[in-house]
Design a protein around this motif. Structure first.
Motif, PDB file in Angstrom:
ATOM      1  N   ALA A 194       0.836  -1.207   0.000  1.00 31.38           N
ATOM      2  CA  ALA A 194       0.000   0.000   0.000  1.00 31.38           C
ATOM      3  C   ALA A 194       0.865   1.250   0.000  1.00 31.38           C
ATOM      4  O   ALA A 194       0.445   2.304  -0.473  1.00 31.38           O
ATOM      5  CB  ALA A 194      -0.923  -0.001   1.210  1.00 31.38           C
ATOM      6  N   ALA A 195       2.084   1.162   0.539  1.00 34.35           N
ATOM      7  CA  ALA A 195       2.976   2.328   0.587  1.00 34.35           C
ATOM      8  C   ALA A 195       4.383   1.876   0.921  1.00 34.35           C
ATOM      9  O   ALA A 195       4.580   0.832   1.556  1.00 34.35           O
ATOM     10  CB  ALA A 195       2.499   3.318   1.638  1.00 34.35           C
ATOM     11  N   LEU A 196       5.353   2.647   0.469  1.00 33.23           N
ATOM     12  CA  LEU A 196       6.764   2.389   0.807  1.00 33.23           C
ATOM     13  C   LEU A 196       7.462   3.740   0.864  1.00 33.23           C
ATOM     14  O   LEU A 196       7.522   4.445  -0.135  1.00 33.23           O
ATOM     15  CB  LEU A 196       7.403   1.495  -0.259  1.00 33.23           C
ATOM     16  N   ASP A 197       7.930   4.095   2.046  1.00 29.09           N
ATOM     17  CA  ASP A 197       8.532   5.432   2.188  1.00 29.09           C
ATOM     18  C   ASP A 197       9.293   5.490   3.510  1.00 29.09           C
ATOM     19  O   ASP A 197       9.254   4.531   4.299  1.00 29.09           O
ATOM     20  CB  ASP A 197       7.408   6.489   2.191  1.00 29.09           C
ATOM     21  N   THR A 198       9.931   6.606   3.770  1.00 27.48           N
ATOM     22  CA  THR A 198      10.497   6.828   5.104  1.00 27.48           C
ATOM     23  C   THR A 198       9.326   7.096   6.048  1.00 27.48           C
ATOM     24  O   THR A 198       8.254   7.528   5.595  1.00 27.48           O
ATOM     25  CB  THR A 198      11.415   8.058   5.108  1.00 27.48           C
ATOM     26  N   PRO A 199       9.507   6.894   7.361  1.00 27.82           N
ATOM     27  CA  PRO A 199       8.420   7.247   8.277  1.00 27.82           C
ATOM     28  C   PRO A 199       7.996   8.709   8.083  1.00 27.82           C
ATOM     29  O   PRO A 199       6.803   9.008   8.019  1.00 27.82           O
ATOM     30  CB  PRO A 199       9.026   7.005   9.658  1.00 27.82           C
ATOM     31  N   ALA A 200       8.970   9.613   7.924  1.00 30.26           N
ATOM     32  CA  ALA A 200       8.630  11.035   7.754  1.00 30.26           C
ATOM     33  C   ALA A 200       7.828  11.254   6.470  1.00 30.26           C
ATOM     34  O   ALA A 200       6.883  12.043   6.441  1.00 30.26           O
ATOM     35  CB  ALA A 200       9.895  11.871   7.733  1.00 30.26           C
ATOM     36  N   GLY A 201       8.185  10.532   5.415  1.00 32.36           N
ATOM     37  CA  GLY A 201       7.478  10.658   4.136  1.00 32.36           C
ATOM     38  C   GLY A 201       6.041  10.183   4.256  1.00 32.36           C
ATOM     39  O   GLY A 201       5.117  10.797   3.703  1.00 32.36           O
TER      40      GLY A 201
END
Ligand SMILES: Nc1ncnc2c1ncn2[C@@H]1O[C@H](COP(=O)(O)OP(=O)(O)OP(=O)(O)O)[C@@H](O)[C@H]1O
Length: 301
Positions: free
Chosen positions: A208-215
């Motif tokens: 569903a999503a892949l990013d840095t926690p901040a992103g």
């Protein structure tokens, strides 16, 4: 360089698809989190990475090797803490560390490892007499005994009390400093936010999503919410022109509630200063990974 590669991974159980084309790559030295509701396919994914399950489709590589068919090469570099592990009740902590250490050519120093995990006072205790949290710490030690380059930790701190959880986070920070790559399955958003360089959110077997926690937080529906009672109302047009504005609401008690990003809040503060408006009882709340996660997985269990 990516040390774990998962490319279009697919897996079904009895004709039911549980992973449907999951792709991600974990860089060497990274702490990579795998999040998702119960049954989303996290454990199935890490079991494919560990070579314990064969994918029905797609490709998995650990340090360039297929973990399902090249176990001889992958096992020495991969440390695994399984979600549902068990040992013989009569085995002592010391014996378990010795037994698992014997599988590896250059095992970690048992005393040092036991010390780091708070197991030194438990070395002569039998596995069957340990508490849930003590067993958990032993399983983490066993995952680390072979000095792995890559560690897979499935629900690392489930069952640990808050102090033990924090100690474990420090241990993970220490592994990061040693350059160990960590694939971490967790249900604790605070843990993911605190530890992970990047996180993948699985939902019903797809990414569903892949990013840095901040992103991910940046993309939460209400990344930053500011509320205050203005000395006089700012103009609607000026509010509507705020950058990255999401919502503006006037509460019944006269408070103005504005949501957007940090940029929205900064522009709002400038606007108030410019127009000589005082913000009474100002409150600013930033979204957490929890908020972002709930946005992404809403409707799932
Ligand atoms: N051996 C199996 N046989 C049949 N179905 C299975 C098997 N293992 C897992 N499943 C099913 O596959 C789906 C994904 O399970 P998986 O354990 O990978 O999810 P998960 O995201 O790790 O969940 P949890 O957070 O509850 O641990 C679930 O619906 C589960 O019931």
């Amino acid at each position: 360089m990516a040390i774990i590669e998962v490319d279009r991974l697919a897996k079904s159980y009895g004709g039911r698809t549980v992973l449907d084309g999951v792709s991600f790559a974990v860089e060497e030295g990274e702490i990579f989190g795998l999040l998702g509701p119960n049954g989303a396919g996290k454990t199935t994914t890490v079991e494919c990475v560990e070579g314990l399950r064969r994918p029905d489709g797609g490709r998995v590589r650990v340090a360039g090797r297929d973990p399902a068919t090249d176990r001889r090469r992958v096992t020495p570099i991969l440390g695994v803490q399984l979600q549902h592990s068990d040992l013989q009740d009569k085995l002592t902590v010391r014996e378990a560390l010795e037994l698992y250490g014997a599988f590896y050519p250059h095992p970690a120093d048992r005393r040092e490892l036991a010390g780091r995990l708070g197991l030194d006072d438990l070395l002569d205790r039998r596995f069957g007499t340990l508490s849930g949290g003590q067993k958990q710490r032993l399983f983490i030690a066993l995952a680390l005994i072979g000095r792995p380059r890559v560690v897979v930790l499935d629900e690392l701190t489930t069952g640990l009390d808050p102090n033990a959880r924090r100690d474990t986070w420090e241990l993970i920070d220490g592994l990061r400093d040693d350059g160990v790559t960590i694939l971490l399955v967790t249900h604790f958003m605070e843990e993911a936010q605190r530890l992970c360089d990047r996180v993948a959110v699985l939902r019903s077997g797809v990414l569903a999503a892949l990013d840095t926690p901040a992103g991910l937080i940046e993309h939460a529906r209400n990344a930053t919410v500011v509320s205050f009672t203005p000395s006089r109302p700012p103009g609607d047009d000026a509010l509507a022109a705020l950058p990255a504005l999401r919502t503006v609401r006037r509460a019944d008690d006269g408070r103005l509630v504005v949501s957007g990003t940090d940029a929205t809040v900064e522009a709002l503060m400038s606007l108030l200063a410019r127009d000589g408006i005082t913000a009474h009882n100002l409150r600013v709340e930033s979204a957490t990974l929890d908020d972002a996660y709930l946005d992404l997985t809403r409707g799932e269990h």
